[in-house]
Motif scaffolding. Structure first.
Motif, PDB file in Angstrom:
ATOM      1  N   GLY A  37    -105.155 -37.647  19.479  1.00 40.29           N
ATOM      2  CA  GLY A  37    -106.304 -37.786  18.595  1.00 40.29           C
ATOM      3  C   GLY A  37    -107.634 -37.577  19.288  1.00 40.29           C
ATOM      4  O   GLY A  37    -108.649 -37.340  18.629  1.00 40.29           O
ATOM      5  N   LEU A  38    -107.648 -37.641  20.603  1.00 42.57           N
ATOM      6  CA  LEU A  38    -108.902 -37.431  21.331  1.00 42.57           C
ATOM      7  C   LEU A  38    -109.262 -35.956  21.448  1.00 42.57           C
ATOM      8  O   LEU A  38    -110.404 -35.607  21.727  1.00 42.57           O
ATOM      9  CB  LEU A  38    -108.812 -38.053  22.729  1.00 42.57           C
ATOM     10  CG  LEU A  38    -108.718 -39.573  22.778  1.00 42.57           C
ATOM     11  CD1 LEU A  38    -108.548 -40.054  24.209  1.00 42.57           C
ATOM     12  CD2 LEU A  38    -109.933 -40.213  22.134  1.00 42.57           C
ATOM     13  N   SER A  39    -108.302 -35.067  21.213  1.00 42.84           N
ATOM     14  CA  SER A  39    -108.572 -33.627  21.308  1.00 42.84           C
ATOM     15  C   SER A  39    -108.916 -33.012  19.953  1.00 42.84           C
ATOM     16  O   SER A  39    -109.186 -31.819  19.872  1.00 42.84           O
ATOM     17  CB  SER A  39    -107.373 -32.915  21.926  1.00 42.84           C
ATOM     18  OG  SER A  39    -106.236 -33.102  21.106  1.00 42.84           O
ATOM     19  N   GLY A  99    -108.775 -38.464  13.993  1.00 38.29           N
ATOM     20  CA  GLY A  99    -107.750 -38.469  15.034  1.00 38.29           C
ATOM     21  C   GLY A  99    -107.322 -39.903  15.308  1.00 38.29           C
ATOM     22  O   GLY A  99    -108.076 -40.844  15.065  1.00 38.29           O
ATOM     23  N   THR A 100    -106.112 -40.080  15.784  1.00 42.13           N
ATOM     24  CA  THR A 100    -105.626 -41.425  16.122  1.00 42.13           C
ATOM     25  C   THR A 100    -105.046 -41.433  17.526  1.00 42.13           C
ATOM     26  O   THR A 100    -104.560 -40.422  18.023  1.00 42.13           O
ATOM     27  CB  THR A 100    -104.537 -41.909  15.136  1.00 42.13           C
ATOM     28  OG1 THR A 100    -103.446 -41.001  15.168  1.00 42.13           O
ATOM     29  CG2 THR A 100    -105.078 -42.044  13.731  1.00 42.13           C
ATOM     30  N   VAL A 101    -105.105 -42.600  18.114  1.00 37.95           N
ATOM     31  CA  VAL A 101    -104.470 -42.852  19.405  1.00 37.95           C
ATOM     32  C   VAL A 101    -103.370 -43.875  19.140  1.00 37.95           C
ATOM     33  O   VAL A 101    -103.602 -44.897  18.488  1.00 37.95           O
ATOM     34  CB  VAL A 101    -105.483 -43.391  20.436  1.00 37.95           C
ATOM     35  CG1 VAL A 101    -104.787 -43.781  21.714  1.00 37.95           C
ATOM     36  CG2 VAL A 101    -106.562 -42.365  20.701  1.00 37.95           C
ATOM     37  N   THR A 102    -102.169 -43.592  19.625  1.00 38.61           N
ATOM     38  CA  THR A 102    -101.032 -44.479  19.409  1.00 38.61           C
ATOM     39  C   THR A 102    -100.531 -45.001  20.748  1.00 38.61           C
ATOM     40  O   THR A 102    -100.362 -44.231  21.696  1.00 38.61           O
ATOM     41  CB  THR A 102     -99.895 -43.742  18.684  1.00 38.61           C
ATOM     42  OG1 THR A 102    -100.409 -43.208  17.460  1.00 38.61           O
ATOM     43  CG2 THR A 102     -98.746 -44.670  18.382  1.00 38.61           C
ATOM     44  N   VAL A 103    -100.310 -46.308  20.803  1.00 40.70           N
ATOM     45  CA  VAL A 103     -99.824 -46.949  22.029  1.00 40.70           C
ATOM     46  C   VAL A 103     -98.529 -47.691  21.714  1.00 40.70           C
ATOM     47  O   VAL A 103     -98.438 -48.396  20.703  1.00 40.70           O
ATOM     48  CB  VAL A 103    -100.876 -47.934  22.593  1.00 40.70           C
ATOM     49  CG1 VAL A 103    -100.317 -48.689  23.791  1.00 40.70           C
ATOM     50  CG2 VAL A 103    -102.145 -47.207  22.967  1.00 40.70           C
ATOM     51  N   THR A 104     -97.545 -47.522  22.576  1.00 40.67           N
ATOM     52  CA  THR A 104     -96.284 -48.259  22.474  1.00 40.67           C
ATOM     53  C   THR A 104     -96.135 -49.118  23.715  1.00 40.67           C
ATOM     54  O   THR A 104     -96.217 -48.617  24.837  1.00 40.67           O
ATOM     55  CB  THR A 104     -95.094 -47.285  22.350  1.00 40.67           C
ATOM     56  OG1 THR A 104     -95.289 -46.468  21.196  1.00 40.67           O
ATOM     57  CG2 THR A 104     -93.787 -48.045  22.224  1.00 40.67           C
TER      58      THR A 104
END
Length: 153
Positions: free
Chosen positions: A102-104, A111-116
């Motif tokens: 999502g940062l690009s 945009g989204t950033v996903t963390v697991t």
């Protein structure tokens, strides 16, 4: 007559309940202890799961406010570790994976950033037969990148 009395006394002594409470305790106590340990294990898994969810949310939000993928990665790892530490979660192993796609995305697009976050919670200290030594819990969270914020290359 004396013999009849001794037989009656012996028969009466055989029918009393003396000592049965101790036998009942020996039978029931291990079962009660096992249920208590199962309740503690279940509680540990449930509370750890919610705290790991919170750590994933913290890490996703922290990653989404950075401009480059590298800084987002390191910020997410640090935020997850700090959140787990602050909440008192003891993980025998921890893994944090970050999707910074999502940062690009160009400015003006969502945009989204996903963390697991994966955390292996130890259960071996409960000494309960049949319970695995550890349980791996996983939580995933996403955070939206600010729509009109400048992004790094």
């Amino acid at each position: 007559m004396n013999q009849v009395r001794s037989k009656a006394r012996w028969a009466h002594q055989c029918r009393t309940d003396e000592g049965s409470a101790a036998i009942e305790a020996v039978i029931i106590l291990p079962v009660l202890i096992m249920f208590l340990c199962l309740a503690i294990a279940g509680g540990r898994i449930v509370t750890s799961g919610s705290k790991i969810d919170s750590a994933a949310e913290d890490a996703a939000r922290e990653a989404s406010i950075h401009r480059t993928a590298d800084s987002a990665q390191s910020a997410a790892h640090a935020a997850a570790a700090e959140s787990l530490n602050d909440q008192g979660i003891r993980c025998s192993s921890t893994s944090v994976s970050v999707d910074t796609g999502g940062l690009s995305v160009p400015v003006g697009q969502v945009g989204t950033v996903t963390v697991t976050v994966e955390c292996t919670v130890p259960l071996s200290d409960l000494l309960l037969p049949g319970v695995p030594g550890a349980r791996t819990l996983t939580a995933t969270a996403s955070s939206v990148v600010d729509l009109y914020r400048m992004r790094g290359n």
